[in-house]
Scaffold this motif. Structure first.
Motif, PDB file in Angstrom:
ATOM      1  N   HIS A 150       0.838  -1.193   0.000  1.00  0.00           N
ATOM      2  CA  HIS A 150       0.000   0.000   0.000  1.00  0.00           C
ATOM      3  C   HIS A 150       0.883   1.258   0.000  1.00  0.00           C
ATOM      4  N   GLY A 151       1.962   1.217   0.744  1.00  0.00           N
ATOM      5  CA  GLY A 151       2.891   2.344   0.763  1.00  0.00           C
ATOM      6  C   GLY A 151       3.480   2.615  -0.612  1.00  0.00           C
ATOM      7  N   ILE A 152       3.889   1.562  -1.298  1.00  0.00           N
ATOM      8  CA  ILE A 152       4.413   1.722  -2.662  1.00  0.00           C
ATOM      9  C   ILE A 152       3.328   2.327  -3.556  1.00  0.00           C
ATOM     10  N   ALA A 153       2.103   1.803  -3.427  1.00  0.00           N
ATOM     11  CA  ALA A 153       0.997   2.287  -4.265  1.00  0.00           C
ATOM     12  C   ALA A 153       0.740   3.775  -4.031  1.00  0.00           C
ATOM     13  N   VAL A 154       0.666   4.173  -2.779  1.00  0.00           N
ATOM     14  CA  VAL A 154       0.381   5.578  -2.466  1.00  0.00           C
ATOM     15  C   VAL A 154       1.530   6.467  -2.921  1.00  0.00           C
ATOM     16  N   GLY A 159       3.351  10.463  -6.887  1.00  0.00           N
ATOM     17  CA  GLY A 159       4.581  10.973  -7.476  1.00  0.00           C
ATOM     18  C   GLY A 159       5.716  11.134  -6.482  1.00  0.00           C
ATOM     19  N   ALA A 160       5.453  10.890  -5.220  1.00  0.00           N
ATOM     20  CA  ALA A 160       6.474  11.059  -4.184  1.00  0.00           C
ATOM     21  C   ALA A 160       7.615  10.062  -4.344  1.00  0.00           C
ATOM     22  N   LEU A 161       7.301   8.857  -4.804  1.00  0.00           N
ATOM     23  CA  LEU A 161       8.343   7.841  -4.964  1.00  0.00           C
ATOM     24  C   LEU A 161       9.342   8.252  -6.036  1.00  0.00           C
ATOM     25  N   LEU A 163      10.040  11.283  -6.958  1.00  0.00           N
ATOM     26  CA  LEU A 163      10.819  12.415  -6.455  1.00  0.00           C
ATOM     27  C   LEU A 163      11.903  11.961  -5.478  1.00  0.00           C
ATOM     28  N   ALA A 164      11.555  11.049  -4.595  1.00  0.00           N
ATOM     29  CA  ALA A 164      12.504  10.601  -3.575  1.00  0.00           C
ATOM     30  C   ALA A 164      13.530   9.625  -4.132  1.00  0.00           C
ATOM     31  N   ALA A 165      13.091   8.771  -5.047  1.00  0.00           N
ATOM     32  CA  ALA A 165      13.982   7.732  -5.565  1.00  0.00           C
ATOM     33  C   ALA A 165      13.814   7.615  -7.078  1.00  0.00           C
ATOM     34  N   PRO A 166      14.295   8.639  -7.821  1.00  0.00           N
ATOM     35  CA  PRO A 166      14.131   8.594  -9.281  1.00  0.00           C
ATOM     36  C   PRO A 166      14.781   7.342  -9.854  1.00  0.00           C
ATOM     37  N   GLY A 167      14.072   6.712 -10.755  1.00  0.00           N
ATOM     38  CA  GLY A 167      14.612   5.525 -11.414  1.00  0.00           C
ATOM     39  C   GLY A 167      14.471   4.238 -10.625  1.00  0.00           C
ATOM     40  N   VAL A 168      13.819   4.281  -9.465  1.00  0.00           N
ATOM     41  CA  VAL A 168      13.651   3.052  -8.691  1.00  0.00           C
ATOM     42  C   VAL A 168      12.841   2.047  -9.507  1.00  0.00           C
ATOM     43  N   ASP A 169      13.237   0.809  -9.431  1.00  0.00           N
ATOM     44  CA  ASP A 169      12.567  -0.280 -10.134  1.00  0.00           C
ATOM     45  C   ASP A 169      11.423  -0.775  -9.250  1.00  0.00           C
ATOM     46  N   ILE A 170      10.204  -0.475  -9.644  1.00  0.00           N
ATOM     47  CA  ILE A 170       9.036  -0.839  -8.838  1.00  0.00           C
ATOM     48  C   ILE A 170       8.960  -2.348  -8.643  1.00  0.00           C
ATOM     49  N   ASP A 171       9.237  -3.115  -9.692  1.00  0.00           N
ATOM     50  CA  ASP A 171       9.163  -4.568  -9.550  1.00  0.00           C
ATOM     51  C   ASP A 171      10.199  -5.070  -8.540  1.00  0.00           C
ATOM     52  N   ALA A 172      11.404  -4.511  -8.572  1.00  0.00           N
ATOM     53  CA  ALA A 172      12.418  -4.905  -7.586  1.00  0.00           C
ATOM     54  C   ALA A 172      11.972  -4.512  -6.181  1.00  0.00           C
ATOM     55  N   LEU A 173      11.318  -3.376  -6.073  1.00  0.00           N
ATOM     56  CA  LEU A 173      10.809  -2.926  -4.778  1.00  0.00           C
ATOM     57  C   LEU A 173       9.721  -3.876  -4.273  1.00  0.00           C
ATOM     58  N   ILE A 174       8.832  -4.279  -5.157  1.00  0.00           N
ATOM     59  CA  ILE A 174       7.788  -5.247  -4.797  1.00  0.00           C
ATOM     60  C   ILE A 174       8.432  -6.548  -4.320  1.00  0.00           C
ATOM     61  N   GLN A 175       9.391  -7.042  -5.084  1.00  0.00           N
ATOM     62  CA  GLN A 175      10.066  -8.292  -4.703  1.00  0.00           C
ATOM     63  C   GLN A 175      10.707  -8.152  -3.324  1.00  0.00           C
ATOM     64  N   ARG A 176      11.296  -7.010  -3.049  1.00  0.00           N
ATOM     65  CA  ARG A 176      11.947  -6.790  -1.756  1.00  0.00           C
ATOM     66  C   ARG A 176      10.932  -6.802  -0.621  1.00  0.00           C
ATOM     67  N   VAL A 177       9.811  -6.118  -0.817  1.00  0.00           N
ATOM     68  CA  VAL A 177       8.763  -6.077   0.208  1.00  0.00           C
ATOM     69  C   VAL A 177       8.240  -7.487   0.470  1.00  0.00           C
ATOM     70  N   VAL A 178       7.983  -8.239  -0.590  1.00  0.00           N
ATOM     71  CA  VAL A 178       7.467  -9.611  -0.436  1.00  0.00           C
ATOM     72  C   VAL A 178       8.515 -10.470   0.272  1.00  0.00           C
TER      73      VAL A 178
END
Length: 183
Positions: A150-154, A159-161, A163-178
């Protein structure tokens, strides 16, 4: 227009208005105008503005449930990651609806029975964790998963993500959270 037709037209007009404007600040008069009914008609079917917002949110919750159901995979971890991707994608493609669904301040007391739609969504995640991952506290694990996703989604929807982490790989972030939640 039949009684249920008027009610359905009002709800659909509200959904359309919410999606078009991107704002949860939708008024009864505009919804009625969009539905092609008198400005007093919403009060005949919905005793309060919250009741109409609750009916609109119920449509969104059912759409989210359908989206999450369609995201299933055969491998349990992939299923959870697929659920996470679908959840985040729903938030990204329907940000106003996603926001409304979680605006308890707007929906509390709506009488829509939203818990009967939302609770099974969390229960499915909890049951998936229980069935596939031997963790000491599946409730906390499932909650941590939901909070992280939910945090990733929000953050990505607002657009905050970016701004804070330009170029972050959302799929890698999802994998990390899981991975972090499941251990």
């Amino acid at each position: 227009m039949t009684a249920s037709g008027t009610r359905d037209a009002l709800v659909q007009a509200g959904v359309d208005l919410l999606e078009e404007t991107g704002s949860t600040e939708i008024g009864l008069r505009e919804i009625a105008r969009r539905a092609g009914v008198s400005h007093g008609a919403p009060r005949r079917w919905f005793p309060t503005h919250k009741a109409l917002l609750g009916a609109i949110a119920e449509v969104g919750l059912r759409d989210l449930a359908r989206t999450l159901t369609e995201a299933g995979d055969t491998d349990a971890t992939a299923d959870i990651a697929g659920w996470a991707r679908a959840y985040i994608e729903f938030a990204g493609t329907r940000p106003a609806m996603f926001t409304l669904i979680f605006r308890h301040d707007l929906l509390e007391g709506s009488g829509a029975g939203l818990r009967s739609v939302s609770k099974p969504l969390f229960d499915r995640l909890l049951n998936r964790v229980r069935a596939t991952h031997p963790v000491p506290d599946p409730l906390t694990t499932a909650t941590a998963l939901w909070v992280g996703v939910h945090g990733i989604a929000v953050l990505s929807t607002t657009g905050a993500l970016t701004l804070a982490a330009p170029g972050v790989d959302i799929d890698a972030l999802i994998q990390r959270v899981v991975r972090d939640a499941l251990g």
